[in-house]
Design a protein around this motif. Structure first.
Motif: not given
Lengths: 257, 257
Positions: B1-8, B186-190, B200-210
């Protein structure tokens, strides 16, 4: 929050398989309104029986090609052909695929990926009672940048562009020039969970329900830039050669008998 | 599961702001090992003071341009210039940006986006004690396809390609040709969670630590295809014109005095 995951338990797909049933079974009730299902073109092609013997590869590429954009010898003595195929897409080998196919076979792209996407979306909506959208994805190389990313080549019930016309940026200026191709971004996001080597050809994106809509929305065909606006409709070497021949002809004395 | 969210809660960035502090504050302890932070180049440029008066736009584009790839008149009497900039990227207007900038100003791209990404990654790792990776993203048009998608133009502590060499597909064949550009994916996903109009210029992707690793990993500069392998190093019209001139010159009688 966007959530992206691949469906487990998709079996090997063979011609005639009903992808609506396959996806509904694999999702096991886990789909919701606004989910976007991204299906790798490979399994759509397999279900639609778009399989040929590998011996016919060069012939198949030629048959799928509308226009050669560029070609170049490869180190192993072959030729890389960048072509526009009958779907309008510009890609290597016209999308004819020999990876992850049964040994001795190749796959053509789906006959009409937009129609395939709409059919799967309509089927899932009816079967499960949830308003989902469907994209069909393909792995494509890019101009100017190495490596490949997944793109949308079929769309059913999903907005392929985010229309920012009329919106303004934080300073009040029009964002008219910007038209994010969200369908390609969704396809790219799902490649991150599908993996190329694994058999996980279907992924779900949750969190952009605003992009899901009518099955009559324009398909991924609308992403293809029309030839008359395409500054890269021909490779640099090919265009140079055409120009050279025309230039030489323009000054050759017309002394033919 | 990949999670993608922007920082508020990212404030308006001004020259001299420390993005490590800004991002750490906005994340409020919510970052974990293996998270990938994707920062829009615009805020990196602002923090680095890459701001010019809007009057200097044409001059700035020229200064940032290494090579004109293609150009074409626009309907409103201007010119679209597709150029390769000093970072190797091929894009419109050399990445010189007039949207979401303070009125009367334009933004240049960061001086060295890979260095910026590494600096932010190093700072966040030290400050928060979590091994995160950082990408700097930019919105780019594409050849052959309408619309734009976000791409990675800087990378710090993130693998930009997923290396499948040596891996085989489900049928046991080598996947040697496939090299997914995960940084661009990754850039496209965010971009799907950032929004163009919102701040909201900063986003985080979690789930591809590899994909997260040493700060010495190759940067996004390594995504740029070298000129000698680039079949689209020049627009079709431009290459044709060059060829035409050379062809005409090749047969012109050398009758100069």
């Amino acid at each position: 929050m966007l959530q992206v995951w691949a469906l487990d338990g998709i079996p090997e797909i063979t011609p005639g398989d009903d992808l609506v049933t396959v996806i509904a079974d694999a999702a096991a009730g886990g789909l919701a309104d606004g989910d976007i299902i991204v299906v790798t073109s490979k399994v759509v092609s397999k279900a639609e029986g778009r399989i040929l013997a590998a011996d016919d590869r060069e012939e198949a590429i030629t048959a799928e090609t509308v226009r050669v954009v560029a070609s170049r010898p490869t180190p192993n003595g072959g030729t890389t052909r960048i072509v526009q195929n009958r779907l309008g897409m510009v890609s290597a080998a016209a999308g004819v695929d020999a990876s992850n196919t049964p040994h001795g076979t190749i796959l053509l792209l789906p006959e009409d990926p937009d129609a395939s996407a709409r059919l799967i979306a309509a089927g899932l909506r009816e079967r499960l009672g949830v308003e989902v959208g469907v994209l069909v994805s393909d792995t494509l190389g890019r101009a100017w940048r190495d490596g490949q990313t997944d793109h949308a080549i079929g769309a059913g019930g999903v907005h392929v562009f985010e229309d920012l016309r009329g919106e303004t940026d934080a300073e009040g200026r029009s964002l008219v020039v910007t038209m994010p191709c969200v369908a390609d971004e969704l396809a790219a996001a799902t490649d991150l969970v599908k993996g190329k080597a694994a058999r996980r050809p279907v992924a779900v994106v949750r969190g952009r329900a605003d992009l899901v809509g009518s099955l009559d929305l324009p398909g991924a065909r609308s992403i293809v830039r029309p030839l008359e606006r395409d500054m890269f409709r021909l490779g640099a070497d090919e265009a140079y050669a055409e120009g050279f021949a025309a230039g030489a002809a323009s000054v050759t004395p017309s002394s033919a008998p």
